[in-house]
Design a protein around this motif. Structure first.
Motif, PDB file in Angstrom:
ATOM      1  N   LEU A 183      15.618  20.603  43.815  1.00 44.63           N
ATOM      2  CA  LEU A 183      14.160  20.671  44.003  1.00 44.63           C
ATOM      3  C   LEU A 183      13.486  19.660  43.095  1.00 44.63           C
ATOM      4  CD1 LEU A 183      13.892  24.527  44.107  1.00 44.63           C
ATOM      5  CD2 LEU A 183      13.834  22.975  46.030  1.00 44.63           C
ATOM      6  N   SER A 184      14.303  19.012  42.250  1.00 53.42           N
ATOM      7  CA  SER A 184      13.810  17.877  41.472  1.00 53.42           C
ATOM      8  C   SER A 184      14.911  16.833  41.526  1.00 53.42           C
ATOM      9  CB  SER A 184      13.499  18.300  40.036  1.00 53.42           C
ATOM     10  OG  SER A 184      14.638  18.831  39.420  1.00 53.42           O
ATOM     11  N   GLY A 185      14.627  15.643  41.020  1.00 56.20           N
ATOM     12  CA  GLY A 185      15.626  14.584  41.109  1.00 56.20           C
ATOM     13  C   GLY A 185      15.433  13.771  42.366  1.00 56.20           C
ATOM     14  N   GLY A 186      16.290  12.777  42.520  1.00 52.24           N
ATOM     15  CA  GLY A 186      16.116  11.811  43.596  1.00 52.24           C
ATOM     16  C   GLY A 186      16.120  12.414  44.981  1.00 52.24           C
ATOM     17  N   THR A 187      16.750  13.559  45.165  1.00 53.33           N
ATOM     18  CA  THR A 187      16.835  14.153  46.490  1.00 53.33           C
ATOM     19  C   THR A 187      15.907  15.359  46.630  1.00 53.33           C
ATOM     20  OG1 THR A 187      18.788  15.249  45.641  1.00 53.33           O
ATOM     21  CG2 THR A 187      19.157  13.394  47.100  1.00 53.33           C
ATOM     22  N   ALA A 188      14.888  15.423  45.782  1.00 49.65           N
ATOM     23  CA  ALA A 188      14.003  16.590  45.762  1.00 49.65           C
ATOM     24  C   ALA A 188      13.350  16.834  47.117  1.00 49.65           C
ATOM     25  CB  ALA A 188      12.933  16.416  44.694  1.00 49.65           C
ATOM     26  N   LYS A 189      13.041  15.759  47.816  1.00 46.81           N
ATOM     27  CA  LYS A 189      12.347  15.926  49.092  1.00 46.81           C
ATOM     28  C   LYS A 189      13.225  16.628  50.115  1.00 46.81           C
ATOM     29  CE  LYS A 189       8.765  12.703  49.621  1.00 46.81           C
ATOM     30  NZ  LYS A 189       8.525  11.289  49.652  1.00 46.81           N
ATOM     31  N   TYR A 190      14.483  16.221  50.154  1.00 41.58           N
ATOM     32  CA  TYR A 190      15.420  16.887  51.054  1.00 41.58           C
ATOM     33  C   TYR A 190      15.474  18.371  50.707  1.00 41.58           C
ATOM     34  CZ  TYR A 190      17.605  12.358  52.293  1.00 41.58           C
ATOM     35  OH  TYR A 190      17.868  11.089  52.735  1.00 41.58           O
ATOM     36  N   GLY A 191      15.628  18.647  49.406  1.00 39.62           N
ATOM     37  CA  GLY A 191      15.813  20.021  48.956  1.00 39.62           C
ATOM     38  C   GLY A 191      14.603  20.873  49.241  1.00 39.62           C
ATOM     39  N   GLU A 192      13.428  20.338  48.942  1.00 43.90           N
ATOM     40  CA  GLU A 192      12.196  21.112  49.119  1.00 43.90           C
ATOM     41  C   GLU A 192      11.974  21.412  50.602  1.00 43.90           C
ATOM     42  OE1 GLU A 192      10.291  22.524  47.012  1.00 43.90           O
ATOM     43  OE2 GLU A 192       8.638  23.080  48.334  1.00 43.90           O
ATOM     44  N   ALA A 193      12.200  20.419  51.443  1.00 42.55           N
ATOM     45  CA  ALA A 193      12.011  20.647  52.880  1.00 42.55           C
ATOM     46  C   ALA A 193      12.973  21.719  53.375  1.00 42.55           C
ATOM     47  CB  ALA A 193      12.229  19.346  53.648  1.00 42.55           C
ATOM     48  N   ALA A 194      14.233  21.621  52.940  1.00 36.30           N
ATOM     49  CA  ALA A 194      15.219  22.606  53.376  1.00 36.30           C
ATOM     50  C   ALA A 194      14.845  23.997  52.857  1.00 36.30           C
ATOM     51  CB  ALA A 194      16.607  22.200  52.882  1.00 36.30           C
ATOM     52  N   ARG A 195      14.371  24.054  51.610  1.00 40.39           N
ATOM     53  CA  ARG A 195      14.006  25.345  51.029  1.00 40.39           C
ATOM     54  C   ARG A 195      12.944  26.052  51.865  1.00 40.39           C
ATOM     55  NH1 ARG A 195      10.070  27.739  47.808  1.00 40.39           N
ATOM     56  NH2 ARG A 195       8.757  25.897  47.964  1.00 40.39           N
ATOM     57  N   ARG A 196      11.928  25.305  52.251  1.00 40.35           N
ATOM     58  CA  ARG A 196      10.844  25.933  53.014  1.00 40.35           C
ATOM     59  C   ARG A 196      11.356  26.515  54.318  1.00 40.35           C
ATOM     60  NH1 ARG A 196       6.033  21.463  52.540  1.00 40.35           N
ATOM     61  NH2 ARG A 196       5.760  21.568  50.283  1.00 40.35           N
ATOM     62  N   ALA A 197      12.207  25.721  54.991  1.00 42.36           N
ATOM     63  CA  ALA A 197      12.704  26.188  56.281  1.00 42.36           C
ATOM     64  C   ALA A 197      13.602  27.409  56.102  1.00 42.36           C
ATOM     65  CB  ALA A 197      13.461  25.075  56.981  1.00 42.36           C
ATOM     66  N   VAL A 198      14.396  27.397  55.041  1.00 43.18           N
ATOM     67  CA  VAL A 198      15.296  28.526  54.794  1.00 43.18           C
ATOM     68  C   VAL A 198      14.482  29.787  54.517  1.00 43.18           C
ATOM     69  CG1 VAL A 198      16.946  29.460  53.125  1.00 43.18           C
ATOM     70  CG2 VAL A 198      17.256  27.165  54.025  1.00 43.18           C
ATOM     71  N   GLU A 199      13.459  29.638  53.712  1.00 48.82           N
ATOM     72  CA  GLU A 199      12.581  30.783  53.437  1.00 48.82           C
ATOM     73  C   GLU A 199      11.996  31.331  54.728  1.00 48.82           C
ATOM     74  OE1 GLU A 199       9.535  29.671  50.736  1.00 48.82           O
ATOM     75  OE2 GLU A 199      10.760  30.124  48.975  1.00 48.82           O
ATOM     76  N   MET A 200      11.571  30.427  55.565  1.00 50.54           N
ATOM     77  CA  MET A 200      10.950  30.860  56.817  1.00 50.54           C
ATOM     78  C   MET A 200      11.951  31.616  57.680  1.00 50.54           C
ATOM     79  SD  MET A 200       8.723  28.470  59.325  1.00 50.54           S
ATOM     80  CE  MET A 200       9.964  27.980  60.478  1.00 50.54           C
ATOM     81  N   ALA A 201      13.183  31.083  57.754  1.00 48.91           N
ATOM     82  CA  ALA A 201      14.203  31.746  58.568  1.00 48.91           C
ATOM     83  C   ALA A 201      14.475  33.150  58.043  1.00 48.91           C
ATOM     84  CB  ALA A 201      15.481  30.920  58.566  1.00 48.91           C
ATOM     85  N   ILE A 202      14.488  33.286  56.739  1.00 42.06           N
ATOM     86  CA  ILE A 202      14.793  34.599  56.160  1.00 42.06           C
ATOM     87  C   ILE A 202      13.644  35.576  56.413  1.00 42.06           C
ATOM     88  CG2 ILE A 202      15.069  35.768  53.933  1.00 42.06           C
ATOM     89  CD1 ILE A 202      17.122  33.762  53.228  1.00 42.06           C
ATOM     90  N   GLU A 203      12.425  35.076  56.318  1.00 39.74           N
ATOM     91  CA  GLU A 203      11.277  35.945  56.638  1.00 39.74           C
ATOM     92  C   GLU A 203      11.350  36.431  58.079  1.00 39.74           C
ATOM     93  OE1 GLU A 203       7.570  34.031  55.636  1.00 39.74           O
ATOM     94  OE2 GLU A 203       8.267  33.787  53.560  1.00 39.74           O
ATOM     95  N   GLU A 204      11.720  35.503  58.963  1.00 43.08           N
ATOM     96  CA  GLU A 204      11.825  35.885  60.377  1.00 43.08           C
ATOM     97  C   GLU A 204      12.909  36.941  60.568  1.00 43.08           C
ATOM     98  OE1 GLU A 204      10.552  31.507  62.123  1.00 43.08           O
ATOM     99  OE2 GLU A 204      12.585  32.264  62.428  1.00 43.08           O
ATOM    100  N   PHE A 205      14.009  36.729  59.880  1.00 42.71           N
ATOM    101  CA  PHE A 205      15.136  37.675  59.971  1.00 42.71           C
ATOM    102  C   PHE A 205      14.679  39.063  59.517  1.00 42.71           C
ATOM    103  CE2 PHE A 205      18.715  39.721  57.734  1.00 42.71           C
ATOM    104  CZ  PHE A 205      19.668  39.768  58.739  1.00 42.71           C
ATOM    105  N   ASN A 206      13.954  39.091  58.415  1.00 39.09           N
ATOM    106  CA  ASN A 206      13.488  40.371  57.882  1.00 39.09           C
ATOM    107  C   ASN A 206      12.449  41.011  58.808  1.00 39.09           C
ATOM    108  OD1 ASN A 206      15.164  40.254  55.701  1.00 39.09           O
ATOM    109  ND2 ASN A 206      13.640  39.308  54.355  1.00 39.09           N
TER     110      ASN A 206
END
Lengths: 406, 294
Positions: A61-84
């Motif tokens: 979520l920081s470092g050179g690949t932070a953008k990849y990580g942050e984007a993936a994090r948001r989508a993962v959170e969303m998927a889990i909310e949907e699952f719940n």
């Protein structure tokens, strides 16, 4: 002496002041917003409550690949909310535990061990960096925890344990070798070009790309590169390399490097008024490139992708959902791959429950999966742990600043 | 080839601007700021922030860049003053070379601070002159690059007149020539040392503003540039401003022309050049030959 002490404290105060006004400044990407802190708040006070399924995520979520990580994090959170929201599994809710690996392998090893031992996760959504994956997959494999990698592309990662009885490492990112095969298929088979130039960076990423390109060209098409040129990270222009391409009359340039240098490459093209057909790895689709060079991305630039917003209705709907929830789609392909990664895990949990080993088997034998990326309905087999191979990766291009299928 | 030479000249003039910073402190105090590259980075990022703030407030682009230059020069001047007081002067005992390391230490602190403040991403630095490319005889050159070339010359001329013609400049030269004699004449060498560092940091800051749109900006951008500028200063001769300009240009052109033949050895070519120059002309291309008398 008194005076010099005063100076020192003044300097300190200045430094503190500078650091203090940090958050107000810049950050156009919003990638860093909250960065590391997000991890701690969500992880805080985690004890294994019965009735909750812990799913781990170790990504930068920081470092050179932070953008990849942050984007993936948001989508993962969303998927889990949907699952719940859909009731979870047997009344059990899923819960995401996420730590920032700061794009550092040693940090990655540390947090993966923590996820396994303390947080008792049933599955892990993996890292953004190939180096980090290489460093920590040993632990997930040995603990028998399935890991689905949404971003890291190093070819060897999923093959490390291919000969073990059970391989716990899966991937939804387009792996490097497959990317090269996709690029060359486009150039050699579709466009019928034979005189290719390669421009690669001198890091492991570019060197690996060079090896793959040479290999595939030789073994599959019996061709050789006409020009091979390299550049270094932080190079300020690529004019000399481009001039050589022009002199050699190459028909297309294969570009293998990361976003900041890709931006310099596009700038140099513009400056020389020479626009060779360019085919790049998926790093060219990093939104940073567009931020740095603006409209220059729109001309004859192709890159490997597994996801574009216009590829299917599901993809468009997914994009709209992300935009509705977060106001923007930071990095569409990374969001989509993150979403599919965790969806594979959640689907498996729906089918077989919360035993990590059973989840692994269920992921491997998953069938009828509806992903938002170009993932197949049966993404994996025992031999193949890549959801995206050169069969379902494709080339996309920029059109009016949007990445679309050509 | 012509394109490579033109690009090299522009790159070289950037090196030269940064390298003048080494020159100023070297002649007055016989010390250098080895963190010049990171001072440049701070200047670029500060400039980016203030330019962004001003243009988004709707200010005229040219006015904004002038003001930004002023702000950056001032802020960097203050930092240079701080550097001299905290990292150089306390360490200037007889025979102490501690300042070599302490300037590096300060620069690393700056680098990390910058990372905290501006993040690790590479930030776009839009040129206030737009992205338009001029073409003469097949050679492409952006407006910003022209601006850089012109600025390099203007800065060099200003510096020249300041050092050779103004009273303050003459005082600096006097300190450089003979510190003790100068202080007997009523010149305060300590004050002038501070001035030299402030000036050199301000130059680095302006250099940062100039390179920003060409290299893009990030917290790690300074390391290579600082080193190349140092190379330029050594090649040209540390005590001759004209030599430094020449050194910078030669370095830039050689780099670009060399990468026409083999891009992987581009950086190596620059440093091979240093070795050659140091072997055959240890004082640099235009440096003064000094006969040591024993």
């Amino acid at each position: 002496m008194k005076k010099s002490k005063w100076m020192l404290s003044a300097a300190m105060a200045l430094a503190v002041g500078m650091a203090g006004c940090g958050p107000q400044l810049d950050q156009p990407s919003g990638a860093g917003s909250g960065g590391g802190q997000a991890a701690s708040t969500e992880a805080a006070g985690n004890t294994e409550k019965s009735g909750e399924i812990a799913i781990g995520m170790a990504i930068s979520l920081s470092g050179g690949t932070a953008k990849y990580g942050e984007a993936a994090r948001r989508a993962v959170e969303m998927a889990i909310e949907e699952f719940n929201a859909a009731g979870g599994y047997n009344g059990q809710q899923a819960k995401l535990i996420i730590y920032d690996d700061e794009a550092k392998p040693e940090k990655s090893v540390e947090i993966v061990q923590r996820l396994i031992q303390q947080d008792k996760v049933v599955a892990i959504v993996g890292p953004a960096n190939s180096g980090n994956a290489a460093a920590h997959i040993k632990y997930t494999q040995e603990a028998g925890i399935p890991e689905v990698i949404p971003v890291a592309t190093g070819t060897a990662i999923t093959q490390t344990y291919a000969n073990e009885e059970k391989n716990y490492i899966f991937r939804v990112a387009p792996y490097d070798r497959g990317q090269v095969e996709t690029m060359l298929k486009f150039l050699v088979e579709e466009k019928k070009l034979t005189k290719l130039g390669l421009l690669h960076d001198t890091t492991g990423y570019g060197q690996g790309g060079k090896k793959d390109v040479e290999d595939v060209l030789k073994n599959k098409y019996n061709l050789q590169l006409a020009v091979i040129e390299s550049f270094q990270v932080n190079d300020t222009n690529m004019e000399a390399q481009l001039l050589k391409m022009r002199e050699a009359n190459v028909e297309a340039v294969v570009f293998y490097g990361l976003a900041p240098e890709a931006a310099q490459y596009l700038k140099s093209r513009d400056k020389l008024n020479y626009y060779p057909l360019t085919v790049a790895s998926w790093a060219m689709g990093d939104p940073t490139v567009k931020e740095l060079v603006g409209d220059l991305v729109n001309k004859d630039v192709y890159m490997v992708n597994s996801f574009t917003i216009d590829q299917s209705e599901a993809a468009g709907a997914f994009h709209d959902k992300i935009v509705a929830k977060y106001g923007e789609d930071l990095f569409p392909i990374a969001s989509a791959q993150g979403y599919d990664s965790v969806r594979l895990i959640l689907e498996a949990i729906k089918q077989v429950g919360t035993d990590p080993r059973a989840i692994r088997d269920a992921i491997e034998n998953m069938d009828g999966f509806q992903g938002v990326t170009a993932i197949k309905e049966k993404p994996f087999t025992k031999e193949n742990h890549e959801a995206l191979t050169s069969e379902n990766m494709f080339l996309s291009t920029y059109k009016d600043g949007q990445i679309v299928k050509p | 080839m012509l394109q490579a030479v033109v690009s090299g000249l522009i790159l070289g003039s950037i090196y030269a601007i940064i390298a003048q910073g080494y020159y100023i402190t070297y002649i007055t105090t016989r010390t250098l700021n080895f963190g010049q590259g990171d001072f440049l980075m701070v200047g670029a990022l500060l400039g980016l922030t203030s330019l962004g703030a001003m243009t988004s407030a709707g200010m005229n682009a040219y006015l904004a860049i002038l003001l930004t230059m002023l702000i950056v020069a001032l802020a960097m001047g203050v930092l240079g003053w701080g550097l001299e007081r905290t990292a150089i002067r306390p360490l200037q005992h007889v025979l102490s070379i501690g300042w070599i390391l302490s300037t590096v230490a300060v620069s690393i602190m700056f680098r990390n601070l910058a990372m905290l403040i501006w993040g690790r991403n590479v930030l776009p630095f839009p040129s206030p002159f737009g992205d338009a490319v001029f073409r003469f005889a097949g050679v492409g050159i952006t407006r910003h690059e022209l601006f850089v070339a012109v600025s390099a010359i203007v800065i060099m001329v200003c510096l020249f007149f300041f050092l050779k013609k103004s009273l303050l400049g003459k005082a600096l030269a006097a300190v450089a020539y003979n510190r003790d004699a100068a202080s007997l004449m009523g010149i305060n060498p300590r004050r002038l040392a501070v001035l030299a560092f402030a000036l050199s940091s301000a130059l680095a800051g302006i250099g940062g503003l100039l390179v920003g749109p060409i290299t893009n900006t990030a917290f790690f951008m300074g390391a290579t540039l600082g080193l190349k500028a140092f190379a330029a200063a050594i090649i040209g001769g540390l005590d001759n401003p004209l030599g430094i300009l020449l050194g910078g240009l030669v370095l830039g052109v050689i780099e670009q022309v060399f990468s026409l033949f083999h891009s992987a050895y581009k950086d190596a070519s620059a440093f091979v050049l240093i070795l050659l120059v140091l072997i055959f002309m240890p004082q640099g291309l235009l440096g003064k030959k000094v006969k040591e008398k024993f």
